[in-house]
Each structure stands twice: as C-alpha cells, then as structure tokens.
Design an enzyme around this catalytic site. Structure first.
Site, PDB file in Angstrom:
ATOM      1  N   LYS A  99     139.967 119.108 101.194  1.00 44.66           N
ATOM      2  CA  LYS A  99     141.109 119.001 100.275  1.00 44.66           C
ATOM      3  C   LYS A  99     141.537 120.348  99.686  1.00 44.66           C
ATOM      4  O   LYS A  99     142.706 120.580  99.390  1.00 44.66           O
ATOM      5  CB  LYS A  99     140.794 118.020  99.153  1.00 44.66           C
ATOM      6  CG  LYS A  99     140.846 116.565  99.603  1.00 44.66           C
ATOM      7  CD  LYS A  99     140.854 115.621  98.413  1.00 44.66           C
ATOM      8  CE  LYS A  99     141.107 114.194  98.847  1.00 44.66           C
ATOM      9  NZ  LYS A  99     139.926 113.600  99.523  1.00 44.66           N
ATOM     10  N   GLU A 139     147.708 113.588  90.649  1.00 40.66           N
ATOM     11  CA  GLU A 139     147.122 112.289  90.340  1.00 40.66           C
ATOM     12  C   GLU A 139     145.899 112.162  91.223  1.00 40.66           C
ATOM     13  O   GLU A 139     145.798 112.775  92.277  1.00 40.66           O
ATOM     14  CB  GLU A 139     148.122 111.168  90.591  1.00 40.66           C
ATOM     15  CG  GLU A 139     148.068 110.527  91.962  1.00 40.66           C
ATOM     16  CD  GLU A 139     148.570 111.430  93.073  1.00 40.66           C
ATOM     17  OE1 GLU A 139     149.449 112.278  92.822  1.00 40.66           O
ATOM     18  OE2 GLU A 139     148.060 111.285  94.205  1.00 40.66           O
ATOM     19  N   SER A 157     135.012 115.711 107.415  1.00 45.30           N
ATOM     20  CA  SER A 157     135.925 116.100 106.333  1.00 45.30           C
ATOM     21  C   SER A 157     135.230 116.487 105.034  1.00 45.30           C
ATOM     22  O   SER A 157     135.769 117.263 104.255  1.00 45.30           O
ATOM     23  CB  SER A 157     136.918 114.966 106.071  1.00 45.30           C
ATOM     24  OG  SER A 157     136.236 113.758 105.786  1.00 45.30           O
TER      25      SER A 157
HETATM   26  C1  LIG Z   1     140.034 112.444 100.266  1.00 42.66           C
HETATM   27  C2  LIG Z   1     139.127 112.456 101.427  1.00 42.66           C
HETATM   28  C3  LIG Z   1     139.480 111.866 102.660  1.00 42.66           C
HETATM   29  C4  LIG Z   1     140.748 111.079 102.850  1.00 42.66           C
HETATM   30  O1  LIG Z   1     141.921 111.809 102.733  1.00 42.66           O
HETATM   31  P1  LIG Z   1     142.817 112.222 103.983  1.00 42.66           P
HETATM   32  O2  LIG Z   1     144.062 112.711 103.379  1.00 42.66           O
HETATM   33  O3  LIG Z   1     143.000 111.005 104.829  1.00 42.66           O
HETATM   34  O4  LIG Z   1     142.070 113.282 104.712  1.00 42.66           O
HETATM   35  C5  LIG Z   1     138.611 111.972 103.723  1.00 42.66           C
HETATM   36  N1  LIG Z   1     137.428 112.616 103.601  1.00 42.66           N
HETATM   37  C6  LIG Z   1     137.044 113.184 102.441  1.00 42.66           C
HETATM   38  C7  LIG Z   1     135.735 113.869 102.377  1.00 42.66           C
HETATM   39  C8  LIG Z   1     137.882 113.125 101.315  1.00 42.66           C
HETATM   40  O5  LIG Z   1     137.484 113.684 100.176  1.00 42.66           O
END
Ligand SMILES: *Cc1c(COP(=O)(O)O)cnc(C)c1O
Length: 426
Positions: free
Chosen positions: A119, A141, A407
């Site tokens: 993020k 938000e 992610s």
């Molecule tokens: C917020 C988050 C997501 C989901 O958000 P996307 O916009 O779909 O990437 C996925 N993995 C993690 C670790 C997150 O913090």
C-alpha cells in the site's frame, strides 16, 4: 505502454537491466486493457461524482500525468521507494513450495516493504503528487486500518496534516492500527452513520473533500473510485511488475512468467503485478478473490462471481448488491479483501477474458498461510494467503514460471491465525 517508474534507481549490481526506456507516462494508453482518454476500461470506470466534487476530481484528472512525468517527481519518488520503502522488493524463488507444486514458484516480496505491504507504494506516490498540487492536508478513509497506517506514515514523512476517517465499528475492531495512526500523528475521526464501517467512512471523507477542495488531497487506497484514481493508483503500483520483469530475466532468462497470481480486494496489488503484462497475452493473469465461507453462502466477497454492474464510489463496476441496488455487506476473514466492489479494470478484464478469476475460502487461505510459514519461513498476510491458496486450483507444467505477489506480511494477522488453529485442534 506507459512506464511510470524509470530505470535509474535499479541496484548497480543488477547487470541484467533492460536498456533505459522513456520514463515518462504517455498521456494516452494505447492498450485495450488500460484506461482510455475518457476514463473508461471498456464499459467500466468513469467518474460518477456529485457536482460539488467535480472541481477536485477534474484538477486531479488534468494534472496527474503531467506531474508524474516531471523529472523532479520521478527523482524524489524513486529515491524514496529505494531508501524509505526498501525497494526493489526481492523476487524470491520458493524452492520447497516449488517442489510441492512441481513447478517454479517465485514470490514477489511486497511484504518486506516498510509498513509491511504494497500500500505504501501508492500513498507515497499520491502524497508527492499532493505536494505538487499545492495541498497542505491529506484525508483518507480506512476499513481495516492498513491504508490509514500507510497514509499516516507518508504524512509524517512529509510533515503534512493527516485526517483518517474510520467507521466506529472498525475503530473498535482494529485498535492496534488506530494506535499506529495516532502515534504517527494522524487524527482518526469516527464515522457514526449507517453501519459505521468502511462505506460510511468513505462518505465522511467525500464530504470533507467537498468542503475543503483547495487545500486538501484525498488519498484513495486502491484502484477504485472515480477516474483518474484507478489509473493513478495502478501506475504507482506498477513498480511491482516493472521490477518483476528484470528480476525474472536475471533469474530465469526471460521477462515473462507463465502465471502471475495476486489477491484482489479493490485490486491495487494485483494491478501493480499485472500492469506491464496486460498486453503480453501468453502471461496468464490470475486474480484471486475472497470467497469467505464460500461463493454459494451469504458470507462472501467474491465480487466478480456474485456482483452485478452498478456504480460504487464513483465508478461503474461490478459490485455485490441486492435486486434493488443496495450494497450487500461482504464477508472475508481478511479485512483487506472485505470490499463489496472491485476496481473497474477487473470488470473489463473479466468481460474480455484477459484474466482468470478464482476465489479462495477463509479456510483454504488460512491453511495456505500456515503452509507458507512451515515450508518457507514466511508468514503472509491473510490477504496474500488467498493468492497462495489458488495454487491448488491450477495445473502447472514442470517448466512453468509462476509468480505469486505476496502483498503483505502476516504479523497483523497473528491473532486470527492463532484462533483458527485453536478451533481446528478442538
Ligand atoms: C489492503 C490489502 C490488500 C487488498 O487491497 P488491493 O487493493 O486489492 O491490493 C491485499 N493485501 C494486503 C496485504 C493488504 O494490506
């Protein structure tokens, strides 16, 4: 195809860099899978906003590409991605996991970024843009608090005032992230209307932005919202696939993998992982949604499976809704995937058949998280574990190159993992 991040900040030790390419994003994307000049991905996207928000969104639309193309912007962004975020994130060959699945699995380690997820790539990009737009304040938000933390982090970094709207219910559920935001100097304002969750926090943020159009920038956390947000966020996250290309080339001899798997809530980590491969039709793009208890139950967040076309947060896309158009509360064990819509690019990729859409249940994802911890010594975010769970649903060749976009890291989810294990062992 446009290129957001330039090549100059790659580590010197990498001798396999591609030749320097034009770092400037072109003003138009010729790709059929990129946003068009009207802000649409095929039939989806656009900017369905109240008239009072028009000046804010229009200013952004007119200026984002130009600012992102400025050398001073690129210089500052690249420097901070390197020294502050810790990029490039490694592309790690997961040997034991590969043996299990009888193929070649690489993990793109976004979990190793500062703040523990992808993020921050986006919040960093947007705050640099906000500065160049002359804004002094940032609003955001947040549902689970992850985007709030990533926003509060870059606001501290830039010495900018930060207000994060969060549903009162979520504030109670996500206390550690609230404490993080406060420690980072942000103000957390509870949304007290409606279900007092994410959608109500979004309404509050919109209202604030309408009332403070000149001095405030609204940082949206995924490839959702009115144009140009989905495209802007995808460009900031595109550093993921840009690195993947030269990392794969160095490690496998070719830039293109056979598969890329990523979890999809709004879709920003997947958009970043897919970005430079959208036109490479031989690369199979696999978007993994949260099935929750299962797509045939009423506790799910698999939007492309359950959703119908509608308008959510200023964008025409697929969303989970009742017959008369009321948004259905989604369910996922992972707070980051618990979103009733999906970025408009996915509605388009689905319609065009360019991506494969799978889903993983809460149980499958948690078990995949345990598997990665035990086999590779990496505890993934439960969101990311959804992408890992989908490995079970695909048929790989021994020679395939498979990239899973990891992610985020799972520290924040430890309690959920522990409780699951307790229940499993009862
Ligand atoms: C917020 C988050 C997501 C989901 O958000 P996307 O916009 O779909 O990437 C996925 N993995 C993690 C670790 C997150 O913090």
């Amino acid at each position: 195809m446009s290129k957001l991040a330039n090549e100059q900040m790659k580590p010197e030790t990498q001798n396999s860099k591609p030749e320097t390419q034009n770092p400037k994003p072109k003003t138009q994307n010729p790709s059929p899978f990129q946003v068009d000049e009207n802000g649409y991905y095929g039939n989806f996207g656009g900017a369905f906003i109240p008239e009072m928000l028009y000046p804010n969104v229009e200013e952004l639309r007119q200026r984002y590409l130009g600012i992102m193309a400025e050398p001073s912007f690129q210089q500052e962004f690249q420097q901070l991605l390197k020294d502050y975020v810790g990029r490039p994130s490694p592309l790690y060959f997961a040997k034991r996991l590969s043996e299990k699945y009888q193929t070649n699995i690489f993990l793109k380690r976004e979990d190793l970024n500062h703040t523990g997820a992808h993020k921050v790539n986006n919040t960093l990009g947007q705050i640099l843009l906000a500065k160049r737009l002359g804004k002094q304040k940032i609003i955001a938000e947040t549902g689970a608090g992850q985007h709030g933390v990533a926003t509060a982090t870059v606001c501290a970094l830039m010495g900018m005032e930060c207000i994060v709207y969060m549903g009162e219910v979520d504030i109670a559920r996500q206390r550690p992230n609230v404490e993080r935001m406060l420690m980072l100097g942000a103000q957390v304002i509870p949304a007290l209307t409606g279900s007092r969750t994410l959608k109500d926090a979004t309404n509050e943020a919109m209202r604030h932005w309408i009332n403070h159009p000149t001095d405030t920038h609204y940082i949206i956390g995924s490839v959702v919202g009115p144009h140009p947000y989905p495209d802007m966020v995808a460009r900031f996250q595109s550093v993921i696939s840009e690195e993947m290309r030269w990392q794969l080339k160095a490690q496998t001899g070719r830039e293109n993998p056979d598969y890329i798997l990523a979890c999809v809530g709004g879709g920003s980590n997947a958009a970043g992982a897919f970005y430079h491969y959208l036109d490479e039709e031989e690369v199979k793009l696999v978007a993994v949604e949260a099935a929750g208890h299962g797509v045939h139950t009423d506790k799910s967040a698999a939007t492309t499976f359950l959703g119908k076309v509608g308008i959510l947060h200023g964008s025409k896309t697929l969303l989970m809704q009742t017959a008369d158009g009321q948004v259905i509360e989604p369910h996922s064990i992972s707070a980051g995937l618990d979103y009733p819509g999906i970025g408009p690019i996915y509605a388009h990729l689905k319609e065009k058949g360019r991506a494969i859409f799978l889903s993983a249940t809460d149980a499958e994802s948690i078990e995949a998280g345990f598997l990665l911890a035990e086999m590779e010594g990496i505890i993934p975010a439960i969101e990311s574990a959804h992408a890992l769970a989908a490995l079970d649903q695909l048929d790989f060749q021994a020679s395939d190159v498979v990239v899973v976009n990891l992610s985020g890291r799972g520290d924040k989810d430890l309690q959920t993992y522990i409780e699951w294990k307790k229940k499993r062992n009862e």
